[in-house]
Design a protein around this motif. Structure first.
Motif, PDB file in Angstrom:
ATOM      1  N   ARG A  66      37.056  -3.674  20.571  1.00  0.00           N
ATOM      2  CA  ARG A  66      37.167  -4.295  19.245  1.00  0.00           C
ATOM      3  C   ARG A  66      36.074  -3.803  18.298  1.00  0.00           C
ATOM      4  O   ARG A  66      36.182  -3.935  17.087  1.00  0.00           O
ATOM      5  N   LYS A  67      35.001  -3.269  18.863  1.00  0.00           N
ATOM      6  CA  LYS A  67      33.882  -2.841  18.015  1.00  0.00           C
ATOM      7  C   LYS A  67      33.183  -1.654  18.655  1.00  0.00           C
ATOM      8  O   LYS A  67      33.159  -1.509  19.886  1.00  0.00           O
ATOM      9  N   LEU A  68      32.582  -0.808  17.804  1.00  0.00           N
ATOM     10  CA  LEU A  68      31.863   0.369  18.266  1.00  0.00           C
ATOM     11  C   LEU A  68      30.492   0.428  17.612  1.00  0.00           C
ATOM     12  O   LEU A  68      30.350   0.195  16.420  1.00  0.00           O
ATOM     13  N   GLU A  69      29.473   0.742  18.417  1.00  0.00           N
ATOM     14  CA  GLU A  69      28.138   1.039  17.897  1.00  0.00           C
ATOM     15  C   GLU A  69      27.668   2.337  18.554  1.00  0.00           C
ATOM     16  O   GLU A  69      28.057   2.648  19.686  1.00  0.00           O
ATOM     17  N   TYR A  70      26.828   3.078  17.841  1.00  0.00           N
ATOM     18  CA  TYR A  70      26.309   4.313  18.426  1.00  0.00           C
ATOM     19  C   TYR A  70      24.861   4.521  17.993  1.00  0.00           C
ATOM     20  O   TYR A  70      24.391   3.957  17.010  1.00  0.00           O
ATOM     21  N   THR A  71      24.158   5.371  18.781  1.00  0.00           N
ATOM     22  CA  THR A  71      22.776   5.728  18.479  1.00  0.00           C
ATOM     23  C   THR A  71      22.633   7.234  18.604  1.00  0.00           C
ATOM     24  O   THR A  71      22.968   7.810  19.647  1.00  0.00           O
ATOM     25  N   VAL A  72      22.168   7.879  17.561  1.00  0.00           N
ATOM     26  CA  VAL A  72      21.952   9.334  17.583  1.00  0.00           C
ATOM     27  C   VAL A  72      20.581   9.624  18.188  1.00  0.00           C
ATOM     28  O   VAL A  72      19.593   8.939  17.886  1.00  0.00           O
ATOM     29  N   VAL A  73      20.516  10.632  19.066  1.00  0.00           N
ATOM     30  CA  VAL A  73      19.246  11.050  19.682  1.00  0.00           C
ATOM     31  C   VAL A  73      19.070  12.544  19.452  1.00  0.00           C
ATOM     32  O   VAL A  73      19.950  13.218  18.910  1.00  0.00           O
ATOM     33  N   LEU A  74      17.932  13.077  19.886  1.00  0.00           N
ATOM     34  CA  LEU A  74      17.596  14.464  19.577  1.00  0.00           C
ATOM     35  C   LEU A  74      18.233  15.475  20.534  1.00  0.00           C
ATOM     36  O   LEU A  74      18.397  16.634  20.184  1.00  0.00           O
ATOM     37  N   SER A  75      18.541  15.036  21.781  1.00  0.00           N
ATOM     38  CA  SER A  75      19.065  15.991  22.765  1.00  0.00           C
ATOM     39  C   SER A  75      19.979  15.276  23.750  1.00  0.00           C
ATOM     40  O   SER A  75      19.991  14.047  23.850  1.00  0.00           O
ATOM     41  N   GLU A  76      20.733  16.073  24.510  1.00  0.00           N
ATOM     42  CA  GLU A  76      21.610  15.508  25.544  1.00  0.00           C
ATOM     43  C   GLU A  76      20.776  14.813  26.625  1.00  0.00           C
ATOM     44  O   GLU A  76      21.195  13.801  27.182  1.00  0.00           O
ATOM     45  N   TRP A  77      19.598  15.363  26.935  1.00  0.00           N
ATOM     46  CA  TRP A  77      18.725  14.743  27.946  1.00  0.00           C
ATOM     47  C   TRP A  77      18.328  13.333  27.522  1.00  0.00           C
ATOM     48  O   TRP A  77      18.376  12.402  28.327  1.00  0.00           O
ATOM     49  N   GLU A  78      17.950  13.162  26.266  1.00  0.00           N
ATOM     50  CA  GLU A  78      17.581  11.836  25.771  1.00  0.00           C
ATOM     51  C   GLU A  78      18.791  10.895  25.796  1.00  0.00           C
ATOM     52  O   GLU A  78      18.648   9.695  26.070  1.00  0.00           O
ATOM     53  N   ALA A  79      19.975  11.433  25.531  1.00  0.00           N
ATOM     54  CA  ALA A  79      21.190  10.620  25.593  1.00  0.00           C
ATOM     55  C   ALA A  79      21.438  10.142  27.019  1.00  0.00           C
ATOM     56  O   ALA A  79      21.781   8.974  27.252  1.00  0.00           O
ATOM     57  N   LEU A  80      21.245  11.039  27.997  1.00  0.00           N
ATOM     58  CA  LEU A  80      21.437  10.689  29.405  1.00  0.00           C
ATOM     59  C   LEU A  80      20.440   9.616  29.833  1.00  0.00           C
ATOM     60  O   LEU A  80      20.782   8.658  30.530  1.00  0.00           O
ATOM     61  N   LEU A  81      19.180   9.773  29.411  1.00  0.00           N
ATOM     62  CA  LEU A  81      18.128   8.810  29.746  1.00  0.00           C
ATOM     63  C   LEU A  81      18.426   7.437  29.144  1.00  0.00           C
ATOM     64  O   LEU A  81      18.324   6.410  29.822  1.00  0.00           O
ATOM     65  N   LEU A  82      18.825   7.411  27.862  1.00  0.00           N
ATOM     66  CA  LEU A  82      19.120   6.148  27.186  1.00  0.00           C
ATOM     67  C   LEU A  82      20.359   5.470  27.785  1.00  0.00           C
ATOM     68  O   LEU A  82      20.384   4.252  27.992  1.00  0.00           O
ATOM     69  N   GLU A  83      21.376   6.280  28.081  1.00  0.00           N
ATOM     70  CA  GLU A  83      22.594   5.734  28.704  1.00  0.00           C
ATOM     71  C   GLU A  83      22.260   5.078  30.040  1.00  0.00           C
ATOM     72  O   GLU A  83      22.705   3.963  30.333  1.00  0.00           O
ATOM     73  N   ASN A  84      21.471   5.767  30.846  1.00  0.00           N
ATOM     74  CA  ASN A  84      21.107   5.244  32.168  1.00  0.00           C
ATOM     75  C   ASN A  84      20.366   3.914  32.058  1.00  0.00           C
ATOM     76  O   ASN A  84      20.663   2.949  32.779  1.00  0.00           O
ATOM     77  N   ASN A  85      19.406   3.840  31.137  1.00  0.00           N
ATOM     78  CA  ASN A  85      18.633   2.607  30.968  1.00  0.00           C
ATOM     79  C   ASN A  85      19.510   1.452  30.498  1.00  0.00           C
ATOM     80  O   ASN A  85      19.362   0.307  30.952  1.00  0.00           O
ATOM     81  N   MET A  86      20.441   1.736  29.579  1.00  0.00           N
ATOM     82  CA  MET A  86      21.285   0.677  29.032  1.00  0.00           C
ATOM     83  C   MET A  86      22.295   0.176  30.059  1.00  0.00           C
ATOM     84  O   MET A  86      22.586  -1.020  30.129  1.00  0.00           O
ATOM     85  N   ILE A  87      22.823   1.082  30.864  1.00  0.00           N
ATOM     86  CA  ILE A  87      23.763   0.658  31.919  1.00  0.00           C
ATOM     87  C   ILE A  87      23.058  -0.249  32.917  1.00  0.00           C
ATOM     88  O   ILE A  87      23.597  -1.275  33.351  1.00  0.00           O
ATOM     89  N   LYS A  88      21.827   0.128  33.284  1.00  0.00           N
ATOM     90  CA  LYS A  88      21.062  -0.711  34.219  1.00  0.00           C
ATOM     91  C   LYS A  88      20.792  -2.093  33.642  1.00  0.00           C
ATOM     92  O   LYS A  88      20.885  -3.109  34.332  1.00  0.00           O
ATOM     93  N   GLU A  89      20.453  -2.141  32.348  1.00  0.00           N
ATOM     94  CA  GLU A  89      20.094  -3.409  31.719  1.00  0.00           C
ATOM     95  C   GLU A  89      21.317  -4.272  31.439  1.00  0.00           C
ATOM     96  O   GLU A  89      21.318  -5.475  31.707  1.00  0.00           O
ATOM     97  N   LEU A  90      22.396  -3.670  30.922  1.00  0.00           N
ATOM     98  CA  LEU A  90      23.547  -4.435  30.454  1.00  0.00           C
ATOM     99  C   LEU A  90      24.656  -4.578  31.498  1.00  0.00           C
ATOM    100  O   LEU A  90      25.437  -5.533  31.438  1.00  0.00           O
ATOM    101  N   GLN A  91      24.756  -3.614  32.411  1.00  0.00           N
ATOM    102  CA  GLN A  91      25.776  -3.615  33.467  1.00  0.00           C
ATOM    103  C   GLN A  91      27.177  -3.883  32.911  1.00  0.00           C
ATOM    104  O   GLN A  91      27.855  -4.832  33.312  1.00  0.00           O
ATOM    105  N   PRO A  92      27.660  -3.034  31.997  1.00  0.00           N
ATOM    106  CA  PRO A  92      29.012  -3.223  31.451  1.00  0.00           C
ATOM    107  C   PRO A  92      30.072  -3.088  32.544  1.00  0.00           C
ATOM    108  O   PRO A  92      29.908  -2.296  33.483  1.00  0.00           O
ATOM    109  N   LYS A  93      31.161  -3.838  32.403  1.00  0.00           N
ATOM    110  CA  LYS A  93      32.136  -3.928  33.500  1.00  0.00           C
ATOM    111  C   LYS A  93      32.935  -2.640  33.703  1.00  0.00           C
ATOM    112  O   LYS A  93      33.504  -2.426  34.771  1.00  0.00           O
ATOM    113  N   PHE A  94      33.009  -1.757  32.691  1.00  0.00           N
ATOM    114  CA  PHE A  94      33.762  -0.514  32.845  1.00  0.00           C
ATOM    115  C   PHE A  94      32.893   0.673  33.250  1.00  0.00           C
ATOM    116  O   PHE A  94      33.406   1.784  33.403  1.00  0.00           O
ATOM    117  N   ASN A  95      31.592   0.473  33.402  1.00  0.00           N
ATOM    118  CA  ASN A  95      30.697   1.560  33.828  1.00  0.00           C
ATOM    119  C   ASN A  95      30.509   1.533  35.337  1.00  0.00           C
ATOM    120  O   ASN A  95      30.430   0.461  35.951  1.00  0.00           O
TER     121      ASN A  95
END
Length: 604
Positions: A66-95
């Motif tokens: 129903r809704k989308l949010e995004y965050t721009v980062v400087l590199s793919e590595w930073e995106a991977l790091l941020l994704e990993n941290n957020m999945i650990k913290e939020l534990q979304p049901k589709f991840n």
């Protein structure tokens, strides 16, 4: 196209062509998925514009957004790091979540004056010192700690050995000092520089680099020898040998492969199975095989990318090379290579073999669970099937053993177990026909050949498992017999060596060590011990009969036919002594009866 309730046609054109992470929310404003992308616009649009060709689970995700949010980062590595941290913290049901219900231990080298080695399962102990691990194989960790005890004199006390406390004589020498496990830094009897030199060597060994420690012991041995301190020289020689033996037991890959990570993956519809090998200085120092439950039927490269990131973080890997069985296009601060030939390809095969065993064991566990509380016999057979990687339950096991004393009266025995229990009526004795003298390998080959040649001729059922009492030599001889009969590969065959109770497979130089408490090993041992007992009993009977025959044949006028006739009738010397004169006369006549009775009267 289905009725997608998110206004993607308005949002997607406004998205940036930049790396970043994106979050999807449901109607309750709950985050249901976090993803990363090299290009946010391209990645997010793929969910919606490729909806019709998407898999079932992805369609369910898209219909929930129903809704989308995004965050721009400087590199793919930073995106991977941020994704990993957020999945650990939020534990979304589709991840997918890389969760492990086990807490594996670490070795911590503490940050204090005169550091200690401690075992810990608490990650927060990183503040106390340098952590090594985690050790999935706890036995390997204890083997390392035992080796350090043998090689070095590291203190085990918890004293605060600050310069002030040591100078004030606050602590006294303990038992560890008196038995030689510590050199007494608490009373300033060991220089801090010498102690730290040993700690530096321990750091190197824990990193998989044994060369500095080996060079150190070699140098100290040579120095002691030059000074004619031969006891010290011998002590350093023993330590160097101990270290070499430990290194020989490690799985050495290739010295040219310095530091690398190996990741292999196989998947089915519901899960992915990944094996990780950490290589340092040409030696495998860490391994782990795990299962990752799929949430969206993710492709293998996407799953493996997340696992690579998480595992490398977990094991603190700084390797610049990653070997894998599939291509992974990602920024992991390392080059991902798919080897085609050589030792690197062998590492991939090793990883795939571990995945295969892991999946097989999982299937066996599920089979046991589905069968409910099966009886103990079935559980043991299922465990044996699992441990030996058999294709079917070993309900019919045959075990062979040889027996001879200084080459006399050689015999062999075969015992048969059905459904985990001895079937004594089907036991068989064998007397070698083509072998002269104590040739254990030749005897085993002949007996195995005769047994299965007969079963084939009589069209009897072959066993599910053959067990040979002995190591590689006896096993090779038995395999040769099966090859001559054309049935090698159709019947599983193993050897059990008594010294360490290790299991040998044909054409495999490395033995299998089954847990000594395992019911499956106990069943193999029981088969082996029963074959040995049956063989020894037959051997004693043969020796006894040979002795009786030779005794009777030494009587003047008594030949071999008469001796055999008397032995077959009375079975033993004791029975012969008790026999009445009438019995003997009826059997051999008056003259021979007199000669036999005169012989035993003189002998008594």
């Amino acid at each position: 196209m289905a009725n997608i309730k998110f206004d993607y046609k308005t949002r997607i054109p406004l998205l940036p062509n930049e790396p970043g992470i994106y979050k999807y929310f449901d109607e309750n404003d709950t985050i249901i998925y976090v993803g990363k992308a090299k290009n946010l616009k391209n990645r997010i649009s793929s969910y919606f514009y490729n909806f019709d060709s998407a898999d079932r689970k992805t369609k369910r995700l898209v219909l929930t957004i129903r809704k989308l949010e995004y965050t721009v980062v400087l590199s793919e590595w930073e995106a991977l790091l941020l994704e990993n941290n957020m999945i650990k913290e939020l534990q979304p049901k589709f991840n997918i979540l890389l969760k492990d219900d086990k807490t594996y231990p670490y070795i911590c080298v503490t940050r204090e004056r005169f550091p200690r080695l401690i075992k810990t399962r608490r990650i927060e102990d990183k503040q106390r010192g340098k952590m090594y691990g985690p050790y999935v194989n706890v036995k390997a960790m204890h083997a390392l700690l035992d080796m350090f005890t043998q090689l070095y004199t590291i203190r085990t006390c918890k004293y605060n050995l600050s310069k002030e406390n040591v100078a004030a004589r606050k602590y006294k020498l303990c038992l560890e000092y008196h038995i030689g496990n510590c050199l007494g830094p608490c009373e300033d009897l060991q220089a801090e520089a010498d102690y730290m030199h040993e700690i530096d060597q321990i750091h190197n060994i824990l990193k998989g680099n044994l060369a500095p420690a080996k060079e150190y012991f070699l140098r100290k041995m040579q120095e002691a020898a030059v000074n004619q301190e031969f006891e010290k020289a011998h002590e350093y020689k023993q330590k160097q040998d101990f270290l070499s033996n430990y290194q020989a037991k490690a799985t050495v890959v290739n010295p040219s492969i310095k530091d690398a990570d190996v990741f292999v993956i196989q998947s089915d519809a519901d899960a992915s199975y990944i094996c990780y090998l950490k290589i340092s200085n040409g030696t495998i120092i860490q391994t782990q095989t795990l299962e990752v439950k799929k949430k969206l039927e993710e492709p293998d490269d996407e799953v493996l990318e997340k696992v690579m990131f998480e595992i490398r973080l977990k094991y603190d890997s700084q390797a610049k090379e990653i070997f894998s069985n599939i291509e992974v296009d990602t920024d992991l601060k390392a080059e991902v290579v798919v080897p085609k030939i050589g030792d690197k390809k062998k590492l991939i095969k090793m990883g795939l073999r571990n995945v295969m065993y892991y999946r097989h064991e999982k299937a066996e566990r599920e089979a046991i669970a589905k069968s409910g509380a099966t009886n103990r016999r079935d559980r043991v057979l299922i465990k044996l099937k699992q441990d030996l990687q058999l294709k079917e339950l070993p309900r019919h096991i045959e075990c062979f053993d040889n027996s001879n004393i200084q080459g006399t009266n050689p015999v062999s025995a075969m015992v048969l177990f059905r459904n985990g229990q001895p079937s004594t009526k089907e036991y068989r004795h064998y007397i070698p026909k083509t072998i002269v003298g104590p040739d254990d390998f030749g005897t085993m080959r002949e007996v195995v050949y005769r047994r299965y040649k007969r079963l084939l001729e009589e069209k009897e059922d072959l066993p599910n498992l053959i067990v040979i009492d002995g190591g590689k030599g006896q096993l090779s001889a038995s395999v040769s017999a099966l090859k001559d009969l054309g049935i090698y590969g159709k019947i599983p065959i193993v050897g059990i060596a008594k010294r360490l109770e290790e299991i040998y497979f044909p054409e495999d130089s490395l033995p299998l060590y089954i847990d000594k408490k395992s019911e499956s090993l106990k069943l193999i041992q029981r088969c082996r011990d029963e074959a040995h007992r049956f063989s020894i009993t037959h051997h004693r009977n043969r020796r006894s009969k040979a002795f009786i025959n030779s005794s009777l044949e030494s009587i003047e006028g008594i030949g071999k036919p008469t001796a055999t006739k008397v032995l077959n009738h009375f079975k033993s010397i004791s029975n012969l002594r008790k026999a009445t004169e009438e019995e003997l006369i009826t059997l051999v006549g008056k003259d021979k009866t007199r000669r036999i009775r005169d012989f035993f009267e003189k002998d008594s």
